[in-house]
Write an enzyme that holds these catalytic residues in place. Structure first.
Site, PDB file in Angstrom:
ATOM      1  N   ASP A 120       0.834  -1.198   0.000  1.00 42.41           N
ATOM      2  CA  ASP A 120       0.000   0.000   0.000  1.00 42.41           C
ATOM      3  C   ASP A 120       0.872   1.253   0.000  1.00 42.41           C
ATOM      4  O   ASP A 120       1.965   1.246  -0.576  1.00 42.41           O
ATOM      5  CB  ASP A 120      -0.937  -0.041   1.220  1.00 42.41           C
ATOM      6  CG  ASP A 120      -2.282   0.607   0.948  1.00 42.41           C
ATOM      7  OD1 ASP A 120      -2.324   1.846   0.833  1.00 42.41           O
ATOM      8  OD2 ASP A 120      -3.285  -0.119   0.858  1.00 42.41           O
TER       9      ASP A 120
ATOM     10  N   ASP B  76      -1.264   2.143  18.010  1.00 43.74           N
ATOM     11  CA  ASP B  76      -2.038   0.926  17.767  1.00 43.74           C
ATOM     12  C   ASP B  76      -1.338  -0.037  16.812  1.00 43.74           C
ATOM     13  O   ASP B  76      -1.772  -1.179  16.659  1.00 43.74           O
ATOM     14  CB  ASP B  76      -3.410   1.278  17.177  1.00 43.74           C
ATOM     15  CG  ASP B  76      -4.314   1.993  18.170  1.00 43.74           C
ATOM     16  OD1 ASP B  76      -3.874   2.243  19.306  1.00 43.74           O
ATOM     17  OD2 ASP B  76      -5.454   2.316  17.800  1.00 43.74           O
TER      18      ASP B  76
ATOM     19  N   HIS C 250      -3.686   6.147   3.450  1.00 45.13           N
ATOM     20  CA  HIS C 250      -4.375   4.931   3.029  1.00 45.13           C
ATOM     21  C   HIS C 250      -3.798   3.660   3.647  1.00 45.13           C
ATOM     22  O   HIS C 250      -4.522   2.838   4.223  1.00 45.13           O
ATOM     23  CB  HIS C 250      -4.328   4.851   1.501  1.00 45.13           C
ATOM     24  CG  HIS C 250      -5.243   3.854   0.885  1.00 45.13           C
ATOM     25  ND1 HIS C 250      -4.911   2.533   0.727  1.00 45.13           N
ATOM     26  CD2 HIS C 250      -6.483   3.988   0.355  1.00 45.13           C
ATOM     27  CE1 HIS C 250      -5.904   1.894   0.132  1.00 45.13           C
ATOM     28  NE2 HIS C 250      -6.871   2.754  -0.108  1.00 45.13           N
TER      29      HIS C 250
ATOM     30  N   ASN D 209      -5.479  -2.415  22.846  1.00 46.03           N
ATOM     31  CA  ASN D 209      -4.772  -1.815  23.977  1.00 46.03           C
ATOM     32  C   ASN D 209      -5.692  -1.004  24.880  1.00 46.03           C
ATOM     33  O   ASN D 209      -5.235  -0.344  25.813  1.00 46.03           O
ATOM     34  CB  ASN D 209      -3.616  -0.935  23.475  1.00 46.03           C
ATOM     35  CG  ASN D 209      -4.072   0.115  22.473  1.00 46.03           C
ATOM     36  OD1 ASN D 209      -5.256   0.443  22.402  1.00 46.03           O
ATOM     37  ND2 ASN D 209      -3.137   0.630  21.690  1.00 46.03           N
TER      38      ASN D 209
ATOM     39  N   VAL E   2      -6.085 -14.493  -7.377  1.00 47.49           N
ATOM     40  CA  VAL E   2      -6.195 -13.373  -6.440  1.00 47.49           C
ATOM     41  C   VAL E   2      -7.613 -13.352  -5.880  1.00 47.49           C
ATOM     42  O   VAL E   2      -8.586 -13.426  -6.635  1.00 47.49           O
ATOM     43  CB  VAL E   2      -5.864 -12.038  -7.130  1.00 47.49           C
ATOM     44  CG1 VAL E   2      -6.108 -10.860  -6.196  1.00 47.49           C
ATOM     45  CG2 VAL E   2      -4.414 -12.037  -7.613  1.00 47.49           C
TER      46      VAL E   2
ATOM     47  N   ASP F  92     -15.105 -12.889  -4.975  1.00 47.74           N
ATOM     48  CA  ASP F  92     -15.049 -14.141  -4.210  1.00 47.74           C
ATOM     49  C   ASP F  92     -15.809 -14.063  -2.894  1.00 47.74           C
ATOM     50  O   ASP F  92     -16.504 -15.003  -2.518  1.00 47.74           O
ATOM     51  CB  ASP F  92     -13.591 -14.510  -3.931  1.00 47.74           C
ATOM     52  CG  ASP F  92     -12.839 -14.854  -5.200  1.00 47.74           C
ATOM     53  OD1 ASP F  92     -13.208 -15.844  -5.849  1.00 47.74           O
ATOM     54  OD2 ASP F  92     -11.886 -14.124  -5.550  1.00 47.74           O
TER      55      ASP F  92
ATOM     56  N   SER G 215     -11.267  -0.736  -0.697  1.00 45.46           N
ATOM     57  CA  SER G 215      -9.965  -0.762  -0.019  1.00 45.46           C
ATOM     58  C   SER G 215     -10.109  -1.122   1.449  1.00 45.46           C
ATOM     59  O   SER G 215      -9.198  -1.697   2.049  1.00 45.46           O
ATOM     60  CB  SER G 215      -9.290   0.611  -0.108  1.00 45.46           C
ATOM     61  OG  SER G 215      -8.647   0.793  -1.329  1.00 45.46           O
TER      62      SER G 215
END
Length: 474
Positions: A175, A184, A217, A230, A360, A384, A408
């Site tokens: 990415d 985090d 992104h 956390n 994929v 899928d 995304s």
């Protein structure tokens, strides 16, 4: 272009307590399918392959095989044709080449050992800019898990009572880079296997090469996969797994083929178990088989993803945000993405990379009502599975959080569930993990009066159904 697979952020959130976002208004129904008619496939609109002498251009060169003799011949062919190899992938017989000679492409295609070649951009190569400094201030923070409706939808909250995933499972987030200082994420991030790919497609080590700079992104996607529980921020689908940052988005927001090649190959070489690809490959939204240059790029990526799967990687991709049925494409009005777009005719041989590549896993997006998001691509036999993608809260650079929408955001939910599956089944192959994910998905019905199509239990909108984290850990 990574920005095409996520709808613009609602806001970068201040770090005060956050209320759950309101449900989006119901999307208008898609038109019902028209009666089936036999259609003669037309060739796609030709796209000229122009190179200006003296301007640096980038190419992929596919060799006839990956033998040592052919590789040596290929390097020599590039030199004779006026090019310079900037990245070589010997496992798949692909070279990334740059040249200032406008005659390079015509010459190299005639050389011994070369199967095909094509330009990777419609504009000259820009110098790689120095990365901007990432903002890392944390501010005041508070727990935000209550706002994560998406985790409840796929039963990840219940799955985490069984397991949060294994640290022996590593996910490559291919990415725009990840903020390594986000509270985090920093515990899950593996700097040793992180890499940058935006310097001409050359794999580059070091934090400066793979960290997030001017694009949130990748950090947002990473949070969905594996943000730590956390008690202060959000939590990912699989908070116990490790992640690598594989940066393939440059400072202009582009993901050229040479970057994607580097990302796919580097993730596989590093031993990642799952790789998340929430992008399409620039500068064409669809790459066409009847265009020699575009076909060459497509071939190089087909080789890379196939080799990655043989190395044991499950590759997950966002289905795309054009609101199209990917089995019934006719017009592309968004390409090229690095210059002035022109409307062109496309056909069944034109594919969205990487989501339509064989092997994929393609993921569509649903909203809070479990209906297909209006922007999500679909397609019977292409999609899928489906996952939440609308108004998703996750991490962004600077220790902050933002709400984003798009396929995304859907893809990393599926990636997180696969990471949980891999944690429970450490010896499973990519094919076995993918099969389990599909088999465990919860089927969703086609909406009434929509263009949704069904074949058995599989639909064009949702594939095998909504991914299920709880089923993955049982």
């Amino acid at each position: 272009m990574v920005r095409a697979l996520s709808i613009s952020a609602c806001s970068v959130l201040a770090l005060a307590p956050l209320a759950a976002p309101q449900s989006a208004a119901a999307a208008p129904a898609r038109p019902a399918s028209a009666p089936m008619v036999q259609r003669v496939e037309q060739p796609s609109t030709p796209v000229a392959e122009r190179a200006r002498h003296g301007r640096l251009a980038s190419y992929v060169v596919n060799l006839r095989d990956s033998s040592r003799s052919t590789r040596l011949a290929g390097h020599a062919a590039v030199r004779r044709s006026g090019g310079r190899v900037v990245a070589a992938w010997p496992e798949i017989g692909v070279l990334v080449v740059q040249s200032t000679d406008a005659r390079f492409l015509g010459r190299v295609r005639t050389q011994r050992g070369v199967e095909s070649a094509g330009a990777t951009r419609s504009v000259p190569v820009r110098p790689t800019p120095r990365s901007a400094r990432t903002v890392t201030s944390e501010g005041t923070r508070g727990g935000r898990e209550r706002a994560q409706w998406n985790l409840a939808m796929i039963r990840a909250d219940k799955a985490q009572r069984v397991t949060r995933g294994s640290k022996s499972v590593r996910v490559a987030v291919v990415d725009s880079g990840i903020d390594p200082t986000h509270p985090d994420l920093r515990g899950a991030l593996d700097p040793a296997t992180s890499i940058g790919c935006t310097n001409g497609g050359r794999p580059t080590k070091g934090v400066a090469a793979w960290r997030a700079t001017n694009n949130l992104h990748g950090t947002h996607v990473a949070g969905i996969v594996g943000a730590a529980r956390n008690g202060k921020g959000i939590v990912g689908v699989a908070p116990g797994v490790r992640m690598s940052s594989v940066k393939v988005v440059d400072e202009q927001g582009m993901i050229y083929p040479e970057y994607a090649l580097c990302g796919v190959m580097s993730a596989a070489r590093s031993g990642a178990k799952i790789a998340n690809h929430s992008y399409f490959v620039d500068p064409f939204v669809f790459w066409c088989d009847d265009q020699p240059g575009q076909r060459a790029v497509k071939t190089s990526l087909q080789r890379a993803f196939a080799w990655s799967a043989r190395r044991g990687v499950v590759n997950v991709a966002a289905a795309g945000n054009s609101g199209l049925d990917l089995t019934d494409k006719g017009v592309d009005s968004e390409s090229p993405t690095d210059a002035r777009a022109r409307t062109r005719r496309i056909n069944a041989g034109c594919t969205d990379l990487p989501t339509e590549l064989r092997g994929v896993l393609s993921v569509s997006a649903v909203d809070r009502t479990r209906e297909l998001a209006p922007y999500s691509n679909d397609g019977l036999g292409v999609v899928d599975v489906t996952a939440p993608g609308d108004e998703i809260l996750s991490t962004v650079p600077g220790g902050r959080y933002a709400v984003e929408s798009g396929t995304s955001m859907a893809a990393p939910h599926a990636t997180g569930v696969l990471a949980l599956l891999a944690s429970r089944h450490p010896k499973a192959t990519p094919a076995q993990l993918t099969s389990m994910l599909k088999r465990q998905a919860r089927p969703l019905p086609c909406p009434r009066d929509s263009g949704c199509r069904r074949k058995g239990s599989v639909t064009s909108y949702y594939g095998h159904g909504l991914v299920d984290a709880l089923a993955a850990v049982k």
